[in-house]
Design a protein around this motif. Structure first.
Motif, PDB file in Angstrom:
ATOM      1  N   MET A  44       0.849  -1.188   0.000  1.00 57.00           N
ATOM      2  CA  MET A  44       0.000   0.000   0.000  1.00 57.00           C
ATOM      3  C   MET A  44       0.886   1.240   0.000  1.00 57.00           C
ATOM      4  SD  MET A  44      -2.752   1.304   2.853  1.00 57.00           S
ATOM      5  CE  MET A  44      -4.167   0.328   2.350  1.00 57.00           C
ATOM      6  N   GLY A  45       0.851   1.969  -1.125  1.00 55.39           N
ATOM      7  CA  GLY A  45       1.640   3.187  -1.226  1.00 55.39           C
ATOM      8  C   GLY A  45       0.919   4.357  -0.595  1.00 55.39           C
ATOM      9  N   ILE A  46       1.644   5.177   0.156  1.00 56.94           N
ATOM     10  CA  ILE A  46       1.072   6.320   0.860  1.00 56.94           C
ATOM     11  C   ILE A  46       1.080   7.541  -0.053  1.00 56.94           C
ATOM     12  CG2 ILE A  46       1.380   7.897   2.801  1.00 56.94           C
ATOM     13  CD1 ILE A  46       2.823   5.557   4.248  1.00 56.94           C
ATOM     14  N   LEU A  47      -0.083   8.162  -0.202  1.00 60.68           N
ATOM     15  CA  LEU A  47      -0.187   9.419  -0.950  1.00 60.68           C
ATOM     16  C   LEU A  47      -0.892  10.437  -0.057  1.00 60.68           C
ATOM     17  CD1 LEU A  47       0.423  10.708  -3.760  1.00 60.68           C
ATOM     18  CD2 LEU A  47      -1.983  10.294  -4.293  1.00 60.68           C
ATOM     19  N   ASN A  48      -0.097  11.248   0.617  1.00 57.17           N
ATOM     20  CA  ASN A  48      -0.652  12.275   1.493  1.00 57.17           C
ATOM     21  C   ASN A  48      -0.848  13.565   0.704  1.00 57.17           C
ATOM     22  OD1 ASN A  48      -0.730  10.823   3.991  1.00 57.17           O
ATOM     23  ND2 ASN A  48       1.486  11.013   4.128  1.00 57.17           N
TER      24      ASN A  48
END
Length: 266
Positions: free
Chosen positions: A1-5
């Motif tokens: 799961m890649g984090i995109l803030n």
């Protein structure tokens, strides 16, 4: 799961991906490096952060979810990272596939009802207090047992709300109202969370407690440290890893998985 803030103030990457073009470019990179899903959030939950209204979160995340869904079509699973049901519903309507709720449904009583109605997976995470206050002298007598008991209670609440058992994912909440030793104790006992019978998510990426161990203050320098937690998580049976740095963690997960499979066949 890649984090995109898509936030201006996240602890590690605040302000880097809050424009649509930058967000799309980062998603493309994460997918190329081996991400299976992207977690998009419009509110920082770093220690000391202030809450963001549902309208504020929606303004940040929905345009990006819509563009990402259109550009990458069915090749991407999108998670909406929020503890507010209005944001989660807007995210699902825009093309998100699952809900990541750091409050485990406690911030908004409508969240569990929404997940049940839409029959989508929901991640239930443990935290102590709120992001604003959670690192102000957190204390546990037995952190592993207390987090397990909390997650059991939230699982029961989710099941009572008619959420399908197969749609529940649990997260021990590394760094959310935890001291360094608490985080280490949780990581050393991940198998006890796996034993609860639900998929477990591990979110240790670039967390401050590892910096104190490695004598590093810059979160982006904790890629290798994070990959170690990913490898250990795979060996313990964790199945979802929420990370900033896909390539290094994908490699760590793949090698650990190959070792784990060999362990079962010899």
């Amino acid at each position: 799961m890649g984090i995109l803030n898509v936030t201006p103030d996240s602890f590690s990457d605040g302000g880097k991906y809050d424009r649509v073009d930058a967000a799309v470019q980062q998603v493309g990179l994460m997918l190329a490096e081996g991400a299976d899903m992207i977690d998009i959030g419009g509110e920082s939950t770093r220690p000391g952060s202030d809450p963001v209204s549902s309208d504020g979160q929606i303004r940040r995340v929905i345009p990006i979810i819509e563009v990402i869904r259109k550009q990458f079509a069915e090749n991407i699973t999108v998670s909406i990272d929020t503890s507010l049901s209005a944001v989660a519903e807007a995210g699902l309507n825009a093309g998100a596939n699952l809900i990541n709720d750091v409050s485990a449904g406690l911030n908004d009583p409508d969240m569990l009802t929404l997940a049940a109605k839409r029959t989508v997976p929901i991640i239930l995470m443990h935290r102590l207090g709120t992001p604003k206050t959670m690192q102000e002298n957190p204390y546990y007598d037995d952190v592993v047992m207390e987090v397990i008991d909390f997650l059991k209670s939230r699982i029961d609440a989710a099941l009572t709300a008619s959420i399908n058992r197969d749609n529940i994912i649990i997260d021990p909440g590394i760094g959310f109202g935890k001291r360094k030793q608490d985080n280490l104790d949780l990581l050393a006992n991940l198998d006890r969370f796996v034993a609860l019978g639900f998929p477990v998510l591990l979110g240790a990426s670039r967390k401050r407690f590892m910096g104190s161990i490695c004598d590093v203050t810059e979160p982006s320098e904790l890629v290798t440290a994070t990959a170690v937690t990913t490898a250990l998580g795979v060996m313990a049976g964790v199945t979802v890893f929420r990370v900033h740095d896909i390539k290094a963690n994908r490699q760590a997960a793949d090698v650990a998985w190959a070792i784990k499979q060999s362990q079962h066949t010899t």
